[in-house]
Design a protein around this motif. Structure first.
Motif, PDB file in Angstrom:
ATOM      1  N   SER A   1       3.333   0.842  -7.317  1.00 39.91           N
ATOM      2  CA  SER A   1       3.010   0.315  -5.962  1.00 39.91           C
ATOM      3  C   SER A   1       2.014   0.002  -5.442  1.00 39.91           C
ATOM      4  CB  SER A   1       4.013   0.738  -4.850  1.00 39.91           C
ATOM      5  OG  SER A   1       5.125   0.735  -5.146  1.00 39.91           O
ATOM      6  N   LYS A   2       0.686   0.951  -6.017  1.00 39.84           N
ATOM      7  CA  LYS A   2       0.063   0.711  -5.964  1.00 39.84           C
ATOM      8  C   LYS A   2      -1.633  -0.207  -6.505  1.00 39.84           C
ATOM      9  CE  LYS A   2      -4.575   3.958  -5.025  1.00 39.84           C
ATOM     10  NZ  LYS A   2      -5.102   5.084  -5.100  1.00 39.84           N
TER      11      LYS A   2
ATOM     12  N   ASP B   1       7.693   1.176  -0.144  1.00 41.48           N
ATOM     13  CA  ASP B   1       6.454   0.347   0.521  1.00 41.48           C
ATOM     14  C   ASP B   1       5.507   1.143   1.008  1.00 41.48           C
ATOM     15  OD1 ASP B   1       5.360  -1.782   1.912  1.00 41.48           O
ATOM     16  OD2 ASP B   1       6.905  -0.989   3.150  1.00 41.48           O
ATOM     17  N   GLY B   2       3.826   0.975   0.148  1.00 43.24           N
ATOM     18  CA  GLY B   2       3.140   1.690  -0.048  1.00 43.24           C
ATOM     19  C   GLY B   2       2.269   1.930  -1.246  1.00 43.24           C
ATOM     20  N   SER B   3       1.725   3.155  -0.438  1.00 40.48           N
ATOM     21  CA  SER B   3      -0.181   3.434  -1.842  1.00 40.48           C
ATOM     22  C   SER B   3       0.566   4.774  -1.818  1.00 40.48           C
ATOM     23  CB  SER B   3      -1.378   3.564  -0.936  1.00 40.48           C
ATOM     24  OG  SER B   3      -1.386   3.902  -0.372  1.00 40.48           O
ATOM     25  N   GLY B   4       1.505   5.918  -0.756  1.00 42.71           N
ATOM     26  CA  GLY B   4       1.358   6.503  -2.074  1.00 42.71           C
ATOM     27  C   GLY B   4       1.693   8.511  -0.344  1.00 42.71           C
ATOM     28  N   MET B   5       1.995   9.409  -1.067  1.00 38.66           N
ATOM     29  CA  MET B   5       2.114  10.328   0.599  1.00 38.66           C
ATOM     30  C   MET B   5       1.243  11.796   0.082  1.00 38.66           C
ATOM     31  SD  MET B   5       5.579  11.775  -1.315  1.00 38.66           S
ATOM     32  CE  MET B   5       6.078  12.239  -2.427  1.00 38.66           C
ATOM     33  N   LEU B   6       1.249  12.609   1.733  1.00 39.16           N
ATOM     34  CA  LEU B   6       0.383  13.685   1.715  1.00 39.16           C
ATOM     35  C   LEU B   6       1.753  14.692   1.693  1.00 39.16           C
ATOM     36  CD1 LEU B   6      -2.541  12.212   3.244  1.00 39.16           C
ATOM     37  CD2 LEU B   6      -3.007  12.954   1.175  1.00 39.16           C
ATOM     38  N   VAL B   7       1.233  15.826   1.543  1.00 40.41           N
ATOM     39  CA  VAL B   7       2.566  16.756   1.975  1.00 40.41           C
ATOM     40  C   VAL B   7       1.312  18.106   2.441  1.00 40.41           C
ATOM     41  CG1 VAL B   7       3.127  18.612   0.796  1.00 40.41           C
ATOM     42  CG2 VAL B   7       3.742  15.936  -0.741  1.00 40.41           C
TER      43      VAL B   7
ATOM     44  N   PRO C   1     -10.948  -3.787   1.650  1.00 44.84           N
ATOM     45  CA  PRO C   1     -10.100  -2.900   0.647  1.00 44.84           C
ATOM     46  C   PRO C   1     -11.111  -1.676   1.000  1.00 44.84           C
ATOM     47  CG  PRO C   1     -10.405  -4.422  -0.250  1.00 44.84           C
ATOM     48  CD  PRO C   1     -10.796  -5.346   0.574  1.00 44.84           C
ATOM     49  N   VAL C   2     -11.194  -0.326   0.647  1.00 50.51           N
ATOM     50  CA  VAL C   2     -11.138   1.031   0.758  1.00 50.51           C
ATOM     51  C   VAL C   2     -12.259   1.260  -0.156  1.00 50.51           C
ATOM     52  CG1 VAL C   2     -11.695   3.719   1.222  1.00 50.51           C
ATOM     53  CG2 VAL C   2     -10.552   1.104   3.033  1.00 50.51           C
TER      54      VAL C   2
ATOM     55  N   SER D   1      -1.407  -2.018  -1.789  1.00 48.56           N
ATOM     56  CA  SER D   1      -1.689  -1.518   0.157  1.00 48.56           C
ATOM     57  C   SER D   1      -1.869  -0.618   0.357  1.00 48.56           C
ATOM     58  CB  SER D   1       0.127  -0.992  -0.035  1.00 48.56           C
ATOM     59  OG  SER D   1       0.418  -0.507   1.097  1.00 48.56           O
ATOM     60  N   SER D   2      -2.039  -0.480   2.031  1.00 46.10           N
ATOM     61  CA  SER D   2      -3.660   0.786   2.318  1.00 46.10           C
ATOM     62  C   SER D   2      -1.942   1.358   3.497  1.00 46.10           C
ATOM     63  CB  SER D   2      -4.632   0.497   3.542  1.00 46.10           C
ATOM     64  OG  SER D   2      -3.715  -0.137   4.330  1.00 46.10           O
ATOM     65  N   LYS D   3      -0.910   1.035   3.411  1.00 45.95           N
ATOM     66  CA  LYS D   3      -0.183   2.525   3.703  1.00 45.95           C
ATOM     67  C   LYS D   3       0.716   3.394   3.299  1.00 45.95           C
ATOM     68  CE  LYS D   3       4.693   1.498   6.002  1.00 45.95           C
ATOM     69  NZ  LYS D   3       6.018   0.442   6.238  1.00 45.95           N
TER      70      LYS D   3
END
Length: 461
Positions: free
Chosen positions: A341-342, A319-325, A215-216, A87-89
């Protein structure tokens, strides 16, 4: 007569130098010795077992938008083994809640106004302020900028602080208000210089870039150590010695002398130093001008905490690859990869895995915690963000002190000065690696290739 070459540092840059030298000297293989201080090669590429899977302790992939990593893998015969993120989300934390990143982001810069507005990551006024970039006159001050300076003047402070800094700052463990735009985000600099509008410039790049929908990033089922282990296995004329700590690098009548703990002094025709600048500076006691310049390169420290949970205890859908803070959230966590998930091969029906990053330039709060306290603190923050009800069932801490060189404004000039001093005081010595001319695995491979060619030219002139 075969040449003697010593390489100091067994990370991806040092291994790439050895590999490329063997190729360049194929008809007359040199005697290459690679000295690594730790007990294993790979440097900051490290993979180990966690919850029954081989999970990376630092970089878990490399960039496909530049060629050097892909080219090396093709040469090594492992390109067929690639895997790609599922996932790229991704998400960003805003006031303690997760918001999906808007469509059309380029290094955190929004290029689709409606998607930015709907995301509610920034205020409507900040979204409008960013959109005005398309009609504002060119206001470039005419000199080199930091990433933050560009984003703040074209798009406003909220875009800088809630989108660009969390992304670029996380990648570099740095502060985008201090990081050199041309070195850290050349894509943004090129767009801004060729167009009065940064957003239009990025759109033009996309239009001219052809099909870039693939894909990146890519990795390997065995983790990123598969790359460094394969690279080492294909070295045929390099003597790899681990647990060897170099003390000094000095001029000698017959070349360059390397002194290290536990082994005899060695004299080489050329020496490549592929260790971080803060480590390399300790080798040059007789050359204070070189030491002074190397010590001007600053570093940030980080830690990566890997946590495993029962899937039933995590209420978030992941549902995604992760999060930034963003910094203004006040948390210790700077980013979190939803690793299972990634990378689905890290998952099973019963467990999930998170890789949580802490630390960045100017924020060493995590160093005040011992391992147990740090895990507990990070788990508590994660529990609130992802609706986790149960406790983690496995944890691992990978501390990386002084591991991210900071490419501040003027870094390129500084590195050129270092090279000039080395050529004057220590002919036959070459510096390479992430401290100098590029961060990330592909950039270190490129530098390794370039350094090997420089060494070849020096020895054959």
């Amino acid at each position: 007569m075969s040449k003697n070459i010593i390489i100091i540092g067994g990370g991806i840059a040092g291994l790439s130098v050895a590999y490329r030298l063997e190729k360049l000297f194929a008809s007359d293989p040199p005697n290459i010795t690679l000295l690594e201080k730790s007990g294993e090669i790979g440097g900051k590429i490290r993979t180990s077992s966690f919850l029954g899977h081989q999970i990376d302790e630092a970089a878990d992939a490399f960039l496909t938008r530049v060629p050097w990593g892909l080219e090396l893998c093709r040469e090594l015969g492992i390109a067929a083994d690639y895997i790609y993120p599922a996932s790229s989300k991704a998400y960003v934390v805003v006031n303690g809640s997760l918001r999906p990143l808007p469509l059309g982001l380029v290094l955190g810069v929004p290029t689709k106004f409606l998607s930015l507005l709907k995301s509610r990551i920034v205020s409507p006024m900040s979204a409008i302020r960013a959109g005005l970039d398309r009609i504002k006159p060119d206001d470039w001050p005419g000199h080199d900028e930091t990433v933050g300076e560009l984003i703040r003047r074209r798009l406003g402070p909220e875009i800088a602080e809630k989108l660009v800094d969390p992304l670029i700052g996380s990648i570099n463990a740095g502060d985008t208000d201090l990081l050199d735009l041309g070195l850290v985000a050349p894509q943004l600099e090129a767009a801004a210089r060729k167009n009065k509008s940064l957003i239009n410039g990025l759109r033009n790049q996309a239009d001219q870039g052809g099909d870039r929908t693939g894909p990146v990033f890519c990795s390997f089922p065995e983790g990123m150590s598969y790359l460094t282990n394969t690279l080492r296995s294909q070295l045929k004329h390099t003597d790899v010695q681990t647990n060897v700590e170099v003390k000094s690098v000095l001029n000698d009548a017959n070349g360059v002398k390397v002194s290290a703990h536990g082994i005899p002094d060695a004299v080489a025709d050329a020496v490549v130093i592929a260790t971080p600048a803060n480590v390399s500076s300790k080798f040059f006691d007789n050359f204070p001008s070189v030491i002074s310049l190397l010590q001007q390169i600053e570093f940030s420290s980080v830690a990566l905490i890997t946590l495993g949970y029962r899937r039933s205890d995590v209420l978030n859908s992941l549902d995604g690859s992760g999060m930034l803070v963003p910094k203004n959230e006040g948390l210790l966590i700077t980013a979190c990869s939803w690793a299972s998930s990634k990378w689905p091969h890290w998952a099973d029906n019963n467990h999930v895995v998170f890789r949580v990053s802490v630390g960045r330039y100017g924020d060493n709060r995590f160093n005040a915690y011992d391992d147990s306290s740090l895990v507990t603190h990070v788990a508590d923050e994660l529990k609130n963000l992802l609706d986790i009800e149960g406790e983690f069932i496995e944890s691992r801490i990978s501390r990386w002190p002084s591991s991210f060189p900071q490419y501040k404004r003027g870094h390129e000039t500084l590195v050129n000065s270092i090279d000039d001093q080395i050529k004057v005081h220590l002919p036959g010595v070459f510096l390479t690696g992430s401290s100098y001319r590029g961060l990330g695995i592909p950039a270190c491979i490129r530098q390794g290739n370039e350094t090997a060619r420089d060494v070849t030219d020096y020895l054959t002139q």
